[in-house]
Design an enzyme around this catalytic site. Sequence first.
Site, PDB file in Angstrom:
ATOM      1  N   GLN A 268      29.926  -5.547  31.460  1.00 59.07           N
ATOM      2  CA  GLN A 268      28.527  -5.605  31.351  1.00 59.07           C
ATOM      3  C   GLN A 268      28.714  -4.263  30.925  1.00 59.07           C
ATOM      4  O   GLN A 268      29.622  -3.440  30.904  1.00 59.07           O
ATOM      5  CB  GLN A 268      28.290  -6.292  32.457  1.00 59.07           C
ATOM      6  CG  GLN A 268      28.149  -7.433  32.841  1.00 59.07           C
ATOM      7  CD  GLN A 268      29.318  -8.318  33.396  1.00 59.07           C
ATOM      8  OE1 GLN A 268      30.475  -7.999  34.145  1.00 59.07           O
ATOM      9  NE2 GLN A 268      29.836  -9.223  32.616  1.00 59.07           N
TER      10      GLN A 268
ATOM     11  N   GLY B  36      32.451 -10.706  27.550  1.00 59.13           N
ATOM     12  CA  GLY B  36      33.315 -11.115  25.797  1.00 59.13           C
ATOM     13  C   GLY B  36      33.205  -9.666  25.098  1.00 59.13           C
ATOM     14  O   GLY B  36      32.979  -9.015  24.864  1.00 59.13           O
TER      15      GLY B  36
ATOM     16  N   LYS C 218      33.296  -2.505  24.292  1.00 65.17           N
ATOM     17  CA  LYS C 218      34.387  -2.187  25.643  1.00 65.17           C
ATOM     18  C   LYS C 218      35.485  -3.095  24.821  1.00 65.17           C
ATOM     19  O   LYS C 218      36.864  -1.892  24.820  1.00 65.17           O
ATOM     20  CB  LYS C 218      34.034  -2.350  27.498  1.00 65.17           C
ATOM     21  CG  LYS C 218      32.736  -1.880  27.540  1.00 65.17           C
ATOM     22  CD  LYS C 218      32.342  -2.718  29.075  1.00 65.17           C
ATOM     23  CE  LYS C 218      31.579  -3.955  28.744  1.00 65.17           C
ATOM     24  NZ  LYS C 218      30.875  -4.053  28.098  1.00 65.17           N
TER      25      LYS C 218
HETATM   26  P1  GDP Z   1      32.362  -5.312  24.597  1.00 63.95           P
HETATM   27  O1  GDP Z   1      31.794  -6.666  25.666  1.00 63.95           O
HETATM   28  O2  GDP Z   1      31.891  -3.939  24.994  1.00 63.95           O
HETATM   29  O3  GDP Z   1      33.334  -5.931  24.507  1.00 63.95           O
HETATM   30  O4  GDP Z   1      31.851  -5.773  23.297  1.00 63.95           O
HETATM   31  P2  GDP Z   1      31.835  -6.933  22.249  1.00 63.95           P
HETATM   32  O5  GDP Z   1      32.809  -7.439  21.803  1.00 63.95           O
HETATM   33  O6  GDP Z   1      30.685  -8.455  23.084  1.00 63.95           O
HETATM   34  O7  GDP Z   1      31.063  -6.926  21.360  1.00 63.95           O
HETATM   35  C1  GDP Z   1      31.070  -5.960  20.349  1.00 63.95           C
HETATM   36  C2  GDP Z   1      31.480  -6.403  18.499  1.00 63.95           C
HETATM   37  O8  GDP Z   1      31.021  -5.406  18.269  1.00 63.95           O
HETATM   38  C3  GDP Z   1      32.410  -6.486  18.766  1.00 63.95           C
HETATM   39  O9  GDP Z   1      31.820  -8.120  17.964  1.00 63.95           O
HETATM   40  C4  GDP Z   1      32.991  -6.076  17.849  1.00 63.95           C
HETATM   41  O10 GDP Z   1      34.018  -6.691  17.079  1.00 63.95           O
HETATM   42  C5  GDP Z   1      32.293  -5.226  17.083  1.00 63.95           C
HETATM   43  N1  GDP Z   1      33.022  -3.316  16.835  1.00 63.95           N
HETATM   44  C6  GDP Z   1      33.176  -2.795  18.628  1.00 63.95           C
HETATM   45  N2  GDP Z   1      33.515  -1.983  17.774  1.00 63.95           N
HETATM   46  C7  GDP Z   1      32.109  -1.246  15.903  1.00 63.95           C
HETATM   47  C8  GDP Z   1      31.581  -0.935  15.614  1.00 63.95           C
HETATM   48  O11 GDP Z   1      32.157   0.596  15.217  1.00 63.95           O
HETATM   49  N3  GDP Z   1      31.517  -1.203  14.379  1.00 63.95           N
HETATM   50  C9  GDP Z   1      31.115  -1.792  14.334  1.00 63.95           C
HETATM   51  N4  GDP Z   1      30.472  -2.960  12.919  1.00 63.95           N
HETATM   52  N5  GDP Z   1      31.788  -3.483  15.102  1.00 63.95           N
HETATM   53  C10 GDP Z   1      32.079  -3.031  16.155  1.00 63.95           C
HETATM   54  P1  IMO Z   2      30.173  -8.221  27.973  1.00 60.79           P
HETATM   55  O1  IMO Z   2      31.491  -7.700  29.476  1.00 60.79           O
HETATM   56  C1  IMO Z   2      25.994  -8.405  27.994  1.00 60.79           C
HETATM   57  C2  IMO Z   2      23.826 -10.262  30.994  1.00 60.79           C
HETATM   58  C3  IMO Z   2      23.391 -12.187  30.244  1.00 60.79           C
HETATM   59  C4  IMO Z   2      22.057 -11.901  31.408  1.00 60.79           C
HETATM   60  C5  IMO Z   2      22.616 -11.257  33.069  1.00 60.79           C
HETATM   61  C6  IMO Z   2      22.640 -12.046  34.548  1.00 60.79           C
HETATM   62  O2  IMO Z   2      30.698  -8.192  27.531  1.00 60.79           O
HETATM   63  O3  IMO Z   2      29.591  -6.302  27.971  1.00 60.79           O
HETATM   64  P2  IMO Z   2      25.108 -12.978  34.891  1.00 60.79           P
HETATM   65  O4  IMO Z   2      25.847 -14.565  34.297  1.00 60.79           O
HETATM   66  O5  IMO Z   2      26.146 -12.447  34.521  1.00 60.79           O
HETATM   67  O6  IMO Z   2      24.712 -13.950  36.386  1.00 60.79           O
HETATM   68  O7  IMO Z   2      24.338 -12.973  33.439  1.00 60.79           O
HETATM   69  O8  IMO Z   2      23.792 -10.752  32.074  1.00 60.79           O
HETATM   70  N1  IMO Z   2      25.645 -10.687  31.214  1.00 60.79           N
HETATM   71  C7  IMO Z   2      26.306  -9.724  29.346  1.00 60.79           C
HETATM   72  N2  IMO Z   2      25.552  -9.752  28.574  1.00 60.79           N
HETATM   73  N3  IMO Z   2      27.638  -8.379  27.865  1.00 60.79           N
HETATM   74  C8  IMO Z   2      28.168  -9.265  29.091  1.00 60.79           C
HETATM   75  O9  IMO Z   2      29.068  -8.891  28.883  1.00 60.79           O
HETATM   76  C9  IMO Z   2      27.403  -9.444  30.062  1.00 60.79           C
HETATM   77  N4  IMO Z   2      27.369 -10.665  31.447  1.00 60.79           N
HETATM   78  C10 IMO Z   2      25.860 -10.662  31.960  1.00 60.79           C
HETATM   79  O10 IMO Z   2      23.329 -12.204  29.678  1.00 60.79           O
HETATM   80  O11 IMO Z   2      21.831 -11.469  31.112  1.00 60.79           O
HETATM   81 MG    MG Z   3      30.434  -8.478  25.393  1.00 63.58          MG
END
Ligand code: GDP
Ligand code: IMO
Ligand code: MG
Length: 421
Positions: free
Chosen positions: A221, A40, A16
Amino acid sequence: MTVKLVIGTQWGDEGKGKVVDYFSKNADYVVRFQGGANAGHTIKVGDEVYKLHLTPSGVIQGKVGVIGNGMVIDPETLIEEMDELTKRGIKPKLLISDRVNIIMPYHKILDGAEEQLLGDKKIGTTKKGIGPCYTDKIARKGIRAIDLTNIDTLSKKLDDIIPIKQKIFSLYNIDIKLNKKEILGKYIEYGKCLKDNIVSTQITINNAIASGKNILFEGAQGTMLDVDFGTYPYTTSSHTIAGGLCIGTGVGPHHIDDIIGIVKAYTTRVGEGPLPTELLDKTGEYLQTKGGEFGATTGRPRRCGWLDLVVVNHSCTLSSVNKLAITKLDVLEGLKTIKLCVKYNIKGKEIDYFPADINMVKECTPIYKEFKGWENIKTNSKKITDFPKEAQEYLKFIEKHLKIPIALISIGPGRKETIEV
Ligand code: GDP
Ligand code: IMO
Ligand code: MG
């Protein structure tokens, strides 16, 4: 004017942050509406990597970030995040809803204690105090941002709440004495620090929409963590689906032009709870290593599996998703065979919906469609037809199965590794 929403269709971490950053270039306001520092969101700009927990991802592009009333915020984390961004040369423009609920020290303590009490039935929360804070909000015992700007109100609220929390602590055998004076002093300081940012954000956003500005809403999430429609009770405590936007910002549904569902090209999940397509083998390890699947908030390894279209279809329906963004397609390269779950088999019966009963979910065996893998996707690809034909087949099938067009494909973490269709 466009009003866009970006949401996760799986268990979070779909990318995202990256997609919101990409669409932010055309936005005036980027607005979060639920969740808190459990999120995150990673944004990679050149060699710089930003991991945001509370600040909307659009601030990296210099846009106004809005923390909607539906979020739960830990002011300490927020101030740290703002300071860190400022040090890195990005002074975040941030508005915080006066109605947003505040994570208090007792929320974090209770999150940890409840998980400990649950033992092997724990949810695997991020221990950021999310569940206990939303519980207080619904029980009408929450502290809101506006309360941090008035010492008398905050003091009276703490007088009511602290004795209750102290009683709960003793039932849980938590040997911690909450110090009202200390908490009051600390949270009034946070209030002073944030007072210029605290406004009635629903007025700002609705005025912005009325005057033709571009608004981008950033989900946190994913749908399978939604408190109603996810794998309950292994979910978070907020509404992660499109409906959460209206509740969490005070904007009505007819303003939303596009609802973009992010689909990671495979599936991941952090924490406990069922994951029907989970791969507990070398392929699972391959996806985890190649995809760098470690939590951006807790650093925990993410469980990995094949893409599950029963899940994605469930999510797209719940949020009326009208465009798909496929992320991390590059991670699938190098695999001989790629599988896609299209239905479940439960006790010999085929189903194409996601059951409410998680015991039933645990009994579901995925029914897969197999695809031939591909070697590599050129990082300078500009359009789908630049991809290996096997990757094109995989994408076409997803589109056809879900009956939703793909609007964006991400083939790497950086801004340039993005293809708008
Ligand atoms: P979010 O919580 O949905 O914002 O996703 P996160 O940031 O937690 O996790 C996604 C991870 O994948 C991050 O480390 C991004 O930098 C990485 N990422 C996002 N898009 C791509 C992609 O198309 N390819 C690769 N290899 N990594 C990506
Ligand atoms: P983003 O926005 C992945 C998961 C936790 C746990 C459950 C409940 O980065 O996609 P909480 O602390 O919310 O009560 O935990 O939800 N969880 C996530 N998993 N990405 C997230 O956020 C999450 N936020 C919460 O790991 O299983
Ligand atoms: Mg995340």
